[in-house]
Motif scaffolding. Structure first.
Motif, mmCIF file in Angstrom:
data_model
loop_
_atom_site.group_PDB
_atom_site.id
_atom_site.type_symbol
_atom_site.label_atom_id
_atom_site.label_comp_id
_atom_site.label_asym_id
_atom_site.label_seq_id
_atom_site.Cartn_x
_atom_site.Cartn_y
_atom_site.Cartn_z
ATOM 1 N N GLU A 1 -11.693 -1.603 0.983
ATOM 2 C CA GLU A 1 -11.772 -0.781 2.189
ATOM 3 C C GLU A 1 -10.533 -0.953 3.059
ATOM 4 O O GLU A 1 -10.023 0.022 3.640
ATOM 5 N N LEU A 2 -10.056 -2.186 3.167
ATOM 6 C CA LEU A 2 -8.845 -2.442 3.958
ATOM 7 C C LEU A 2 -7.665 -1.666 3.405
ATOM 8 O O LEU A 2 -6.927 -1.006 4.147
ATOM 9 N N GLY A 3 -7.475 -1.722 2.081
ATOM 10 C CA GLY A 3 -6.384 -0.984 1.464
ATOM 11 C C GLY A 3 -6.516 0.512 1.664
ATOM 12 O O GLY A 3 -5.528 1.209 1.918
ATOM 13 N N ASN A 4 -7.755 1.013 1.591
ATOM 14 C CA ASN A 4 -7.982 2.448 1.786
ATOM 15 C C ASN A 4 -7.665 2.878 3.216
ATOM 16 O O ASN A 4 -7.106 3.964 3.442
ATOM 17 N N TRP A 5 -8.027 2.051 4.197
ATOM 18 C CA TRP A 5 -7.735 2.377 5.594
ATOM 19 C C TRP A 5 -6.226 2.439 5.831
ATOM 20 O O TRP A 5 -5.719 3.355 6.487
ATOM 21 N N ILE A 6 -5.512 1.440 5.300
ATOM 22 C CA ILE A 6 -4.060 1.422 5.489
ATOM 23 C C ILE A 6 -3.432 2.647 4.825
ATOM 24 O O ILE A 6 -2.542 3.292 5.391
ATOM 25 N N ALA A 7 -3.910 2.994 3.635
ATOM 26 C CA ALA A 7 -3.388 4.163 2.938
ATOM 27 C C ALA A 7 -3.647 5.438 3.744
ATOM 28 O O ALA A 7 -2.769 6.318 3.841
ATOM 29 N N VAL B 1 0.838 -1.203 0.000
ATOM 30 C CA VAL B 1 0.000 0.000 0.000
ATOM 31 C C VAL B 1 0.866 1.244 0.000
ATOM 32 O O VAL B 1 0.643 2.197 -0.760
ATOM 33 N N GLN B 2 1.900 1.247 0.842
ATOM 34 C CA GLN B 2 2.756 2.429 0.941
ATOM 35 C C GLN B 2 3.452 2.745 -0.378
ATOM 36 O O GLN B 2 3.625 3.915 -0.745
ATOM 37 N N HIS C 1 -0.792 7.880 5.229
ATOM 38 C CA HIS C 1 -0.754 9.189 4.555
ATOM 39 C C HIS C 1 -0.236 9.062 3.119
ATOM 40 O O HIS C 1 0.603 9.850 2.663
ATOM 41 N N VAL C 2 -0.752 8.056 2.414
ATOM 42 C CA VAL C 2 -0.413 7.881 1.002
ATOM 43 C C VAL C 2 -1.709 7.818 0.203
ATOM 44 O O VAL C 2 -2.809 7.757 0.761
ATOM 45 N N LYS C 3 -1.579 7.838 -1.111
ATOM 46 C CA LYS C 3 -2.747 7.795 -1.979
ATOM 47 C C LYS C 3 -3.481 6.457 -1.835
ATOM 48 O O LYS C 3 -2.858 5.422 -1.597
#
Length: 332
Positions: A234-240, A182-183, A244-246
């Motif tokens: 949703e999981l990927g969006n939360w981690i992002a 994700v980062q 503080h990444v896109k």
């Protein structure tokens, strides 16, 4: 109370040890000479060199304990042959339980299995009565081990099985690459990323396991699941958001993702590296993984308390403190 933990140096085994240490329990752990003891730092644990794959090394090690927690295992990984999973999960479990069974008054045993033995869910959460449907070498070995456990339980051994699922949190290395993907903008959703999962923070998972040990009945199986069901998108969006990444934007159909993973595995084998995407990853992220926790709630009194955002934040901060994820430099 004296508790012996196999796999005590692992992510789950060490977390159980830390939790039990707060309860004034005498802790013992089986380790191999090559074991990394860093997760046991500052814990009062008596370590005994042994190997669950070597029955002779287990002679007498369970004679004086009240509880055995069998947490020894190998997480799914690229390139691990099916035989290796079978030897550790099936043969190793058999060696441990055979040694425990010899005792006139055998200790209570908690066997830590996996929700992967049930395979993906379809339209509704799977409960403890669902049939085995393992879809990987790892899951097949855990299913075979569970069948073995039930034979020992039927023969009178006081053993209970707990099935955790997607466990994450500080000290974990298995899902670290998920956070890194994700980062670095490499997190990939399959078919839109609308498939469901139930991440369980490590503290919740351990609390459920301890409750299963205390309140579970011999021969029974209990599921431990997280407090929220979310999509992989949703999981990927939360981690992002926490990093503080896109937000992740990569998405492929399952056939295209499988083709890409096949190529990456091929080149990784040549270069002797781990691929950034495997066919096992594609299969997991393109299916639902939703399981019922009602039995654990009703019979064990277990309710997970760590919300997903809280758990992910704690995990990210721990990774950053250890230098496993770069800490972002925020402007203005």
């Amino acid at each position: 109370m004296k508790v012996m933990i196999t796999g005590i140096t692992g992510f789950v085994g060490s977390a159980i040890a830390r939790a039990l240490a707060k309860k004034n329990v005498q802790l013992f752990g089986l380790i191999r000479p090559s074991s990394d003891l860093s997760r046991l730092a500052h814990l009062n644990v008596t370590c005994i060199e042994s190997d669950v794959l070597q029955p002779s090394s287990l002679y007498g090690v369970f004679d004086w304990v009240d509880v055995v927690i069998h947490a020894a295992g190998r997480m799914p990984a690229f390139g691990v042959p099916e035989l290796a999973y079978h030897q550790l999960h099936v043969d190793g479990t058999n060696h441990v339980l055979a040694e425990v069974e010899k005792l006139d008054d055998p200790p209570k045993v908690l066997y830590i299995s996996s929700l992967d033995v049930l395979g993906p869910s379809l339209n509704s959460p799977l409960d403890e009565t669902a049939e085995f449907n393992p879809t990987s070498a790892y899951a097949r070995s855990k299913a075979s081990a569970e069948s073995l456990v039930q034979i020992y339980a039927h023969n009178g051994l006081p053993i209970t099985t707990v099935r955790p699922g997607f466990i994450y949190g500080p000290h974990d290395n298995h899902y670290l690459r998920l956070f890194r993907s994700v980062q670095h903008g490499r997190f990939l959703t399959i078919n839109g990323g609308y498939q469901l999962c139930q991440p369980t923070y490590i503290d919740d998972a351990v609390e459920g396991m301890i409750r299963c040990l205390q309140n579970g009945r011999a021969g029974e199986i209990c599921h431990i699941v997280g407090p929220q069901t979310v999509t992989f998108r949703e999981l990927g969006n939360w981690i992002a958001h926490i990093l503080h990444v896109k937000r992740p934007s990569l998405n492929l159909s399952r056939p295209m993702a499988t083709l890409s993973a096949t190529g990456l595995e091929f080149f990784a084998s040549i270069l002797r590296r781990n691929p950034t995407l495997t066919r096992a990853d594609v299969a997991y992220f393109s299916e639902n993984h939703q399981y019922s926790g009602e039995k654990s709630h009703d019979q064990l009194g277990f309710s997970p308390s760590v919300e997903l955002q809280t758990g992910l934040t704690k995990t990210v901060h721990w990774y950053q403190e250890k230098g496993l994820l770069p800490t972002p430099v925020l402007s203005g």
